[in-house]
Design a protein around this motif. Structure first.
Motif, short mmCIF file in Angstrom:
data_model
loop_
_atom_site.label_atom_id
_atom_site.label_comp_id
_atom_site.label_asym_id
_atom_site.label_seq_id
_atom_site.Cartn_x
_atom_site.Cartn_y
_atom_site.Cartn_z
N ASP A 30 -2.76 1.07 -9.70
CA ASP A 30 -1.50 1.28 -9.00
C ASP A 30 -0.97 -0.04 -8.43
O ASP A 30 0.23 -0.32 -8.49
CB ASP A 30 -1.67 2.30 -7.87
CG ASP A 30 -2.11 3.65 -8.40
OD1 ASP A 30 -1.65 4.06 -9.48
OD2 ASP A 30 -2.93 4.31 -7.73
N ALA B 117 0.90 6.61 -6.81
CA ALA B 117 -0.28 7.44 -7.02
C ALA B 117 -0.09 8.86 -6.51
O ALA B 117 -1.01 9.67 -6.64
CB ALA B 117 -1.47 6.81 -6.31
N SER B 118 1.05 9.18 -5.96
CA SER B 118 1.23 10.48 -5.31
C SER B 118 1.01 11.66 -6.26
O SER B 118 0.56 12.72 -5.84
CB SER B 118 2.62 10.58 -4.68
OG SER B 118 3.61 10.53 -5.68
N GLN C 28 0.87 4.06 -2.86
CA GLN C 28 0.67 5.48 -2.58
C GLN C 28 1.76 6.32 -3.22
O GLN C 28 1.49 7.42 -3.71
CB GLN C 28 0.63 5.73 -1.07
CG GLN C 28 -0.65 5.29 -0.43
CD GLN C 28 -0.63 5.44 1.09
OE1 GLN C 28 0.41 5.30 1.73
NE2 GLN C 28 -1.79 5.72 1.65
N ASP C 29 2.99 5.81 -3.23
CA ASP C 29 4.08 6.52 -3.89
C ASP C 29 3.82 6.63 -5.39
O ASP C 29 4.07 7.68 -5.99
CB ASP C 29 5.41 5.81 -3.65
CG ASP C 29 5.87 5.90 -2.21
OD1 ASP C 29 5.37 6.78 -1.46
OD2 ASP C 29 6.73 5.09 -1.81
N LYS D 167 -4.85 10.08 -5.71
CA LYS D 167 -5.92 9.10 -5.50
C LYS D 167 -5.38 7.71 -5.81
O LYS D 167 -4.81 7.48 -6.86
CB LYS D 167 -7.10 9.42 -6.41
CG LYS D 167 -8.30 8.56 -6.17
CD LYS D 167 -9.47 8.99 -7.06
CE LYS D 167 -10.67 8.13 -6.78
NZ LYS D 167 -11.78 8.46 -7.65
N LEU D 168 -5.58 6.81 -4.88
CA LEU D 168 -5.11 5.44 -5.03
C LEU D 168 -6.10 4.64 -5.88
O LEU D 168 -7.29 4.62 -5.59
CB LEU D 168 -4.98 4.81 -3.64
CG LEU D 168 -4.17 3.55 -3.48
CD1 LEU D 168 -2.74 3.75 -3.96
CD2 LEU D 168 -4.16 3.12 -2.03
N VAL E 248 0.84 -1.21 0.00
CA VAL E 248 0.00 0.00 0.00
C VAL E 248 0.87 1.25 0.00
O VAL E 248 0.58 2.21 -0.72
CB VAL E 248 -0.97 0.00 1.20
CG1 VAL E 248 -1.66 1.34 1.35
CG2 VAL E 248 -2.01 -1.11 1.03
N HIS E 249 1.95 1.24 0.77
CA HIS E 249 2.84 2.41 0.78
C HIS E 249 3.47 2.63 -0.60
O HIS E 249 3.56 3.77 -1.07
CB HIS E 249 3.92 2.26 1.84
CG HIS E 249 3.42 2.48 3.23
ND1 HIS E 249 3.71 1.64 4.26
CD2 HIS E 249 2.62 3.44 3.76
CE1 HIS E 249 3.14 2.07 5.36
NE2 HIS E 249 2.46 3.15 5.07
#
Length: 100
Positions: free
Chosen positions: A56, A46-47, A43-44, A51-52, A39-40
């Protein structure tokens, strides 16, 4: 949190019906760490958008072909289930309207 589910999965993959609690706890720690890390990383990716998205995660596992195939299979099955529920809801609404 996931210990009961993990026990069933471990049994399904050939472990004992009642695996040792220490083993289940270790597997749970590994799974939680893997999902958190994934997930991290997503998020990177999608940064820029903020929005995730599902894509992704698919991007991150793109080189692990079995995992990617299973994910796309599950996503397709999920879409089929959504369509079936939607069709069922429409049919149910028609029946309710006809009864009135």
């Amino acid at each position: 949190m996931f210990q009961k589910d993990l026990q069933h999965m471990m049994y399904g993959y050939g472990d004992d019906t009642n695996p040792l609690p220490e083993t289940v706890a270790l597997v749970e720690d590994i799974v939680v760490e893997y999902v958190t890390d994934l997930v991290h990383k997503a998020q990177d990716v999608a940064s820029k958008r903020g929005k995730l998205l599902t894509e992704d995660f698919l991007f991150l596992i793109r080189k692990d072909i079995p995992k990617l195939n299973r994910c796309t299979e599950l996503l397709a099955m999920n879409e089929e289930l959504k369509q079936a529920r939607k069709a069922f809801d429409v049919d149910e609404e028609k029946l309710a309207s006809a009864a009135d």
